[in-house]
Write a protein that holds these residues in place. Structure first.
Motif, PDB file in Angstrom:
ATOM      1  N   GLY A  51       0.766  -1.263  -0.155  1.00  0.00           N
ATOM      2  CA  GLY A  51       0.042  -0.129   0.161  1.00  0.00           C
ATOM      3  C   GLY A  51       1.155   1.383  -0.141  1.00  0.00           C
ATOM      4  O   GLY A  51       0.184   2.152   0.384  1.00  0.00           O
ATOM      5  N   VAL A  52       2.526   1.315  -0.556  1.00  0.00           N
ATOM      6  CA  VAL A  52       2.892   2.051  -0.730  1.00  0.00           C
ATOM      7  C   VAL A  52       3.487   2.465  -1.357  1.00  0.00           C
ATOM      8  O   VAL A  52       3.732   1.331  -2.534  1.00  0.00           O
ATOM      9  N   ASN A  53       3.442   4.269  -2.153  1.00  0.00           N
ATOM     10  CA  ASN A  53       4.569   3.636  -3.365  1.00  0.00           C
ATOM     11  C   ASN A  53       6.347   4.078  -3.279  1.00  0.00           C
ATOM     12  O   ASN A  53       6.320   3.900  -1.803  1.00  0.00           O
ATOM     13  N   VAL A  54       6.658   3.733  -4.350  1.00  0.00           N
ATOM     14  CA  VAL A  54       8.682   4.225  -4.204  1.00  0.00           C
ATOM     15  C   VAL A  54       9.183   5.385  -3.344  1.00  0.00           C
ATOM     16  O   VAL A  54       9.600   5.187  -2.481  1.00  0.00           O
ATOM     17  N   THR A  55       8.367   6.594  -3.612  1.00  0.00           N
ATOM     18  CA  THR A  55       8.502   7.601  -3.021  1.00  0.00           C
ATOM     19  C   THR A  55       7.900   7.601  -1.663  1.00  0.00           C
ATOM     20  O   THR A  55       8.779   8.053  -0.267  1.00  0.00           O
ATOM     21  N   GLU A  56       6.411   6.951  -1.378  1.00  0.00           N
ATOM     22  CA  GLU A  56       6.707   6.950   0.558  1.00  0.00           C
ATOM     23  C   GLU A  56       7.760   5.441   0.662  1.00  0.00           C
ATOM     24  O   GLU A  56       7.911   6.040   2.243  1.00  0.00           O
ATOM     25  N   TRP A  57       8.075   4.235   0.357  1.00  0.00           N
ATOM     26  CA  TRP A  57       8.888   4.272   1.233  1.00  0.00           C
ATOM     27  C   TRP A  57      10.206   4.409   1.098  1.00  0.00           C
ATOM     28  O   TRP A  57      10.232   4.402   2.048  1.00  0.00           O
ATOM     29  N   ARG A  58      10.803   5.633   0.448  1.00  0.00           N
ATOM     30  CA  ARG A  58      11.977   6.228   0.276  1.00  0.00           C
ATOM     31  C   ARG A  58      12.099   6.927   1.928  1.00  0.00           C
ATOM     32  O   ARG A  58      12.586   6.942   3.069  1.00  0.00           O
ATOM     33  N   ILE A  59      11.137   7.808   1.729  1.00  0.00           N
ATOM     34  CA  ILE A  59      10.752   8.647   3.484  1.00  0.00           C
ATOM     35  C   ILE A  59      10.693   8.417   4.559  1.00  0.00           C
ATOM     36  O   ILE A  59      10.999   7.923   4.785  1.00  0.00           O
ATOM     37  N   ILE A  60       9.743   6.516   4.325  1.00  0.00           N
ATOM     38  CA  ILE A  60       9.212   5.647   5.159  1.00  0.00           C
ATOM     39  C   ILE A  60      10.708   5.249   5.669  1.00  0.00           C
ATOM     40  O   ILE A  60      11.235   5.365   7.106  1.00  0.00           O
ATOM     41  N   THR A 121       4.625  -0.567   8.666  1.00  0.00           N
ATOM     42  CA  THR A 121       5.009  -0.855   7.529  1.00  0.00           C
ATOM     43  C   THR A 121       5.934  -1.260   7.167  1.00  0.00           C
ATOM     44  O   THR A 121       6.507  -1.912   5.569  1.00  0.00           O
ATOM     45  N   HIS A 122       7.157   0.083   7.600  1.00  0.00           N
ATOM     46  CA  HIS A 122       8.858  -0.124   6.636  1.00  0.00           C
ATOM     47  C   HIS A 122       9.344  -2.064   7.434  1.00  0.00           C
ATOM     48  O   HIS A 122       9.455  -2.322   6.240  1.00  0.00           O
ATOM     49  N   ASP A 123       8.533  -1.806   8.911  1.00  0.00           N
ATOM     50  CA  ASP A 123       9.024  -3.298   8.984  1.00  0.00           C
ATOM     51  C   ASP A 123       8.604  -4.458   8.034  1.00  0.00           C
ATOM     52  O   ASP A 123       9.610  -5.677   7.937  1.00  0.00           O
TER      53      ASP A 123
END
Length: 168
Positions: A51-60, A121-123
């Motif tokens: 449920g996250v895009n790559v930009t969100e993942w980078r920020i997370i 989500t990060h984990d």
């Protein structure tokens, strides 16, 4: 008759039309092509799975490393402009992934942190991210991987050679 090699095509094109890039050897293009394809495939995988895009993942991922950093730091590390980062942060806050708090000493500065939901989500995503990296680097020996990482770090540190305003 076999097609001419890239070098032969390059020499032929140079003679006919002037200088041209050899996309098999032009480092900025190779890095861009790899980054674009990695981002596209990460989006295609992370969005439906987590449920996250790559930009969100980078920020997370960055917020897990540096909790409480301001948006300007996120922009600097990731290399994105303020506008897209601000929009992404607003969407992430709305979904409960991050908390944005004003700095009591300076109302213009905000501290950004993962919420419990953002940490979960990060984990979940990090295991997939490590597996994607492992698969990408599987064509290299451990020694080659270390050399590649060292070279990429040096290039990252040398970006000022082409991004410095005196270059323009």
């Amino acid at each position: 008759m076999t097609p001419p090699s890239t070098k032969a095509r390059h020499k032929q094109a140079t003679a006919e039309t002037g200088p041209m890039l050899d996309l098999d050897r032009y480092v900025p293009a190779l890095i861009t092509f790899i980054a674009n394809k990695l981002s596209k495939s990460a989006n295609a995988f992370y969005q439906p799975a987590f449920g996250v895009n790559v930009t969100e993942w980078r920020i997370i991922a960055l917020l897990a490393i540096e909790p409480g950093i301001p948006a300007a730091r996120i922009c600097h590390v990731i290399g994105f402009d303020k506008g897209p980062v601000s929009r992404t942060l607003a969407a992430m806050e709305k979904r409960g992934l991050i908390a944005i708090r004003s700095d009591p000493k300076d109302g213009r500065t905000h501290s950004i942190s993962l919420t419990a939901k953002g940490r979960v989500t990060h984990d979940k995503v990090i295991a997939a991210a490590f597996e994607r990296e492992r698969r990408l680097l599987s064509c290299l020996s451990k020694d080659e991987q270390e050399v590649l990482i060292g070279l990429l770090r040096r290039m990252h540190e040398n970006l000022g050679a082409v991004t410095d305003s005196s270059y323009d």
